[in-house]
Design an enzyme around this catalytic site. Structure first.
Site, PDB file in Angstrom:
ATOM      1  N   CYS A 175     -17.274   8.338  22.165  1.00  0.00           N
ATOM      2  CA  CYS A 175     -18.844   8.192  21.919  1.00  0.00           C
ATOM      3  C   CYS A 175     -19.797   8.360  23.023  1.00  0.00           C
ATOM      4  CB  CYS A 175     -19.200   6.774  21.122  1.00  0.00           C
ATOM      5  SG  CYS A 175     -21.034   6.327  20.987  1.00  0.00           S
TER       6      CYS A 175
HETATM    7  N1  LIG Z   1     -21.332   5.942  14.397  1.00  0.00           N
HETATM    8  C1  LIG Z   1     -21.354   7.202  15.372  1.00  0.00           C
HETATM    9  O1  LIG Z   1     -21.722   6.180  16.593  1.00  0.00           O
HETATM   10  C2  LIG Z   1     -21.241   8.008  16.214  1.00  0.00           C
HETATM   11  C3  LIG Z   1     -21.319   9.125  14.783  1.00  0.00           C
HETATM   12  N2  LIG Z   1     -21.267  10.338  14.770  1.00  0.00           N
HETATM   13  C4  LIG Z   1     -20.174  11.444  13.552  1.00  0.00           C
HETATM   14  O2  LIG Z   1     -20.643  12.777  14.553  1.00  0.00           O
HETATM   15  C5  LIG Z   1     -21.385  13.015  13.533  1.00  0.00           C
HETATM   16  C6  LIG Z   1     -21.427  14.091  13.072  1.00  0.00           C
HETATM   17  O3  LIG Z   1     -22.886  13.412  12.479  1.00  0.00           O
HETATM   18  P1  LIG Z   1     -23.776  13.899  12.368  1.00  0.00           P
HETATM   19  O4  LIG Z   1     -25.354  14.590  13.542  1.00  0.00           O
HETATM   20  O5  LIG Z   1     -25.419  12.828  11.539  1.00  0.00           O
HETATM   21  O6  LIG Z   1     -23.422  15.000  11.721  1.00  0.00           O
HETATM   22  P2  LIG Z   1     -23.573  16.673  11.021  1.00  0.00           P
HETATM   23  O7  LIG Z   1     -24.380  17.320  11.890  1.00  0.00           O
HETATM   24  O8  LIG Z   1     -23.725  17.032   9.647  1.00  0.00           O
HETATM   25  O9  LIG Z   1     -25.635  16.154  10.867  1.00  0.00           O
HETATM   26  C7  LIG Z   1     -26.171  15.590   9.571  1.00  0.00           C
HETATM   27  C8  LIG Z   1     -27.551  16.765   9.535  1.00  0.00           C
HETATM   28  O10 LIG Z   1     -28.242  15.397  10.289  1.00  0.00           O
HETATM   29  C9  LIG Z   1     -29.171  15.837  11.183  1.00  0.00           C
HETATM   30  N3  LIG Z   1     -29.120  14.653  12.280  1.00  0.00           N
HETATM   31  C10 LIG Z   1     -28.289  14.360  13.095  1.00  0.00           C
HETATM   32  N4  LIG Z   1     -28.074  13.801  13.670  1.00  0.00           N
HETATM   33  C11 LIG Z   1     -29.601  13.540  13.892  1.00  0.00           C
HETATM   34  C12 LIG Z   1     -30.869  12.063  13.951  1.00  0.00           C
HETATM   35  N5  LIG Z   1     -30.270  11.562  15.146  1.00  0.00           N
HETATM   36  N6  LIG Z   1     -32.191  12.210  14.219  1.00  0.00           N
HETATM   37  C13 LIG Z   1     -32.642  12.998  13.436  1.00  0.00           C
HETATM   38  N7  LIG Z   1     -31.727  13.872  12.237  1.00  0.00           N
HETATM   39  C14 LIG Z   1     -30.795  13.956  12.606  1.00  0.00           C
HETATM   40  C15 LIG Z   1     -28.524  17.547  11.256  1.00  0.00           C
HETATM   41  O11 LIG Z   1     -29.519  18.060  11.683  1.00  0.00           O
HETATM   42  P3  LIG Z   1     -29.369  18.682  13.654  1.00  0.00           P
HETATM   43  O12 LIG Z   1     -28.339  18.559  14.019  1.00  0.00           O
HETATM   44  O13 LIG Z   1     -30.089  19.817  13.685  1.00  0.00           O
HETATM   45  O14 LIG Z   1     -30.574  17.630  14.235  1.00  0.00           O
HETATM   46  C16 LIG Z   1     -28.241  17.314  10.007  1.00  0.00           C
HETATM   47  O15 LIG Z   1     -29.351  18.602   9.082  1.00  0.00           O
HETATM   48  C17 LIG Z   1     -20.388  12.253  11.281  1.00  0.00           C
HETATM   49  O16 LIG Z   1     -18.861  12.576  11.670  1.00  0.00           O
HETATM   50  C18 LIG Z   1     -21.083  11.090  12.838  1.00  0.00           C
HETATM   51  O17 LIG Z   1     -20.061   9.913  11.797  1.00  0.00           O
HETATM   52  C19 LIG Z   1     -21.894  11.051  15.419  1.00  0.00           C
HETATM   53  C20 LIG Z   1     -22.968  10.020  16.908  1.00  0.00           C
HETATM   54  C21 LIG Z   1     -22.825   8.802  16.108  1.00  0.00           C
HETATM   55  N1  LIG Z   2     -21.386   8.363  19.312  1.00  0.00           N
HETATM   56  C1  LIG Z   2     -20.272   9.050  18.767  1.00  0.00           C
HETATM   57  N2  LIG Z   2     -19.717   8.154  17.859  1.00  0.00           N
HETATM   58  C2  LIG Z   2     -18.357   8.811  17.236  1.00  0.00           C
HETATM   59  C3  LIG Z   2     -18.013  10.394  17.709  1.00  0.00           C
HETATM   60  N3  LIG Z   2     -16.618  10.302  16.174  1.00  0.00           N
HETATM   61  C4  LIG Z   2     -16.421   9.379  16.004  1.00  0.00           C
HETATM   62  N4  LIG Z   2     -17.464   8.213  16.262  1.00  0.00           N
HETATM   63  C5  LIG Z   2     -18.065   6.587  16.046  1.00  0.00           C
HETATM   64  O1  LIG Z   2     -16.545   6.372  16.756  1.00  0.00           O
HETATM   65  C6  LIG Z   2     -15.990   5.624  15.717  1.00  0.00           C
HETATM   66  C7  LIG Z   2     -14.370   5.220  16.363  1.00  0.00           C
HETATM   67  O2  LIG Z   2     -14.153   3.908  17.619  1.00  0.00           O
HETATM   68  P1  LIG Z   2     -13.328   3.375  18.063  1.00  0.00           P
HETATM   69  O3  LIG Z   2     -14.216   2.602  19.332  1.00  0.00           O
HETATM   70  O4  LIG Z   2     -12.443   2.790  17.642  1.00  0.00           O
HETATM   71  O5  LIG Z   2     -12.551   4.664  19.178  1.00  0.00           O
HETATM   72  C8  LIG Z   2     -15.819   6.642  14.595  1.00  0.00           C
HETATM   73  O6  LIG Z   2     -15.558   5.574  13.146  1.00  0.00           O
HETATM   74  C9  LIG Z   2     -16.975   7.030  14.007  1.00  0.00           C
HETATM   75  O7  LIG Z   2     -18.529   5.932  13.792  1.00  0.00           O
HETATM   76  C10 LIG Z   2     -19.129  10.872  17.948  1.00  0.00           C
HETATM   77  O8  LIG Z   2     -18.769  12.271  18.727  1.00  0.00           O
HETATM   78  N5  LIG Z   2     -19.975  10.015  18.811  1.00  0.00           N
END
Ligand SMILES: NC(=O)C1=CN([C@@H]2O[C@H](COP(=O)(O)OP(=O)(O)OC[C@H]3O[C@@H](n4cnc5c(N)ncnc54)[C@H](OP(=O)(O)O)[C@@H]3O)[C@@H](O)[C@H]2O)C=CC1
Ligand SMILES: Nc1nc2c(ncn2[C@@H]2O[C@H](COP(=O)(O)O)[C@@H](O)[C@H]2O)c(=O)[nH]1
Length: 327
Positions: A175
């Site tokens: 991340c």
């Molecule tokens: N657990 C974590 O810390 C994180 C996990 N991830 C992982 O990355 C993958 C992609 O996630 P995600 O971008 O949500 O999914 P998507 O790319 O499917 O986006 C989903 C929707 O939410 C919007 N969106 C995304 N981020 C935000 C935000 N911060 N505020 C408002 N709208 C938002 C996107 O539009 P637009 O892109 O145009 O904004 C899109 O319409 C997932 O699998 C997720 O679990 C990603 C980052 C953090």
């Molecule tokens: N900020 C982001 N978080 C992400 C992304 N892809 C996955 N994830 C999150 O990480 C955990 C796994 O964490 P680990 O420490 O066990 O390796 C996963 O379940 C998601 O919630 C990303 O691209 N950006």
């Protein structure tokens, strides 16, 4: 906020042992109406799980959540798992086509036993709306919603109908959200879990930041029913993704779901790729996790996971190790 800490800052305090062997300790958990061998689920990421691993986990009584990055295969996946007499556990997003997909499942008479709404910023109207949509069309699916990092988010998602909430914004190994946005629970994930647990009336999944098997026991202590893990499950023989050889050693890729490798473009990138040393068979890791957790339960003075929930602890800042220098 007071008492901010992470996994590496905590040591659990032993209680008197009541078993003759750690084999007596039971690591199983009931989650969403099913019993699983471990309170652990591999992350729903493309380099961590695929259909073959999902099948293996379901057949062997482990919990799994299939990722959502091959959306067109999901309906057949649900059908196939259920025809085999196994549970189906899939992920969805929140874009318009995902609403149609939920309706398509309902029209086909397919109810996945578990649906995870997999969104970076899960405390959002888009997620609340998707929870309601799933509950309308597939009322018998167990809905996991996330990711969140605050008690108010847990309350709002539960209120919308979520059956479990996933906690963890930015603690993951691949991340870069914390660096690129300045937000998240990275560095205090365990304290955030405890904070969220105060509000939760339904199960929580601790997601991200697990670096050792002892962190699983700590997650349970601070309120998790289930623990989602990416990096520790990366690099196995069965792990999807590329394998490379360098200086005679094998490495496998592990990339973030918001990385450019997943997205195919450099837009809103919040994840990176790393190479993980080859670890051998997945089952060896699952077995070691079970043995270590059995040991944790014995140190907690009990025979089941519930013993972990009440053990005392100390906060000893950075006393074990810093960051990711694990072994
Ligand atoms: N657990 C974590 O810390 C994180 C996990 N991830 C992982 O990355 C993958 C992609 O996630 P995600 O971008 O949500 O999914 P998507 O790319 O499917 O986006 C989903 C929707 O939410 C919007 N969106 C995304 N981020 C935000 C935000 N911060 N505020 C408002 N709208 C938002 C996107 O539009 P637009 O892109 O145009 O904004 C899109 O319409 C997932 O699998 C997720 O679990 C990603 C980052 C953090
Ligand atoms: N900020 C982001 N978080 C992400 C992304 N892809 C996955 N994830 C999150 O990480 C955990 C796994 O964490 P680990 O420490 O066990 O390796 C996963 O379940 C998601 O919630 C990303 O691209 N950006």
């Amino acid at each position: 906020m007071e008492n901010v800490f992470d996994y590496e800052d905590i040591q659990l305090i032993p209680e008197k042992c009541i078993v003759k062997s750690r084999k007596e300790c039971d690591t199983s958990i009931e989650f969403g109406g099913r019993k699983f061998r471990l309170p652990v689920v591999p992350a729903n990421m493309q380099t961590i799980i695929d259909e073959k691993i999902a099948l293996y986990l379901a057949e062997n009584d482990y919990f799994y959540i299939m990722h959502r990055f091959n959306p067109e295969t999901r309906l057949d996946f649900v059908k196939d798992m259920q025809e085999r007499g196994l549970y189906a556990s899939i992920s969805v997003g929140v874009k318009d086509e995902e609403y149609a997909f939920v309706e398509e499942l309902a029209e086909a008479g397919l109810t996945p036993e578990y649906i995870t709404i997999d969104i970076a910023h899960g405390h959002a109207d888009t997620v609340i709306s998707m929870i309601k949509h799933i509950k309308k069309y597939l009322p018998n699916s167990f809905v996991i919603a996330g990711n969140v990092g605050t008690p108010q988010a847990v309350r709002d998602l539960e209120q919308a109908g979520a059956d479990a909430t996933k906690v963890g914004i930015g603690p993951g190994k691949v991340c870069i959200t914390k660096i690129k946005t300045g937000f998240g629970t990275g560095g205090w994930q365990l304290a955030a879990l405890r904070w969220c647990a105060k509000a939760a009336t339904k199960p929580l999944i601790a997601d991200g930041g697990i670096r050792t098997h002892g962190d699983i026991a700590k997650s349970i202590r601070f309120g998790a029913s289930m623990v989602m893990i990416g990096s520790l499950f990366a690099g196995h023989e069965e792990s999807p993704g590329q394998t490379v050889e360098k200086d005679g050693k094998l490495y496998k890729e592990y990339f973030g779901s918001a990385s450019e490798f997943q997205k195919g473009e450099r837009r809103n990138v919040e994840g990176k790729k790393m190479w993980v040393a080859y670890k051998g068979p997945l089952q060896d890791t699952l077995t070691e996790m079970e043995e270590d957790l059995q040991s944790s339960i014995s140190y907690a003075g009990g025979k089941t996971l519930s013993a972990l929930r009440n053990v005392d602890y100390v906060i000893v800042k950075n006393s074990i190790f810093n960051g990711d220098r694990v072994y």
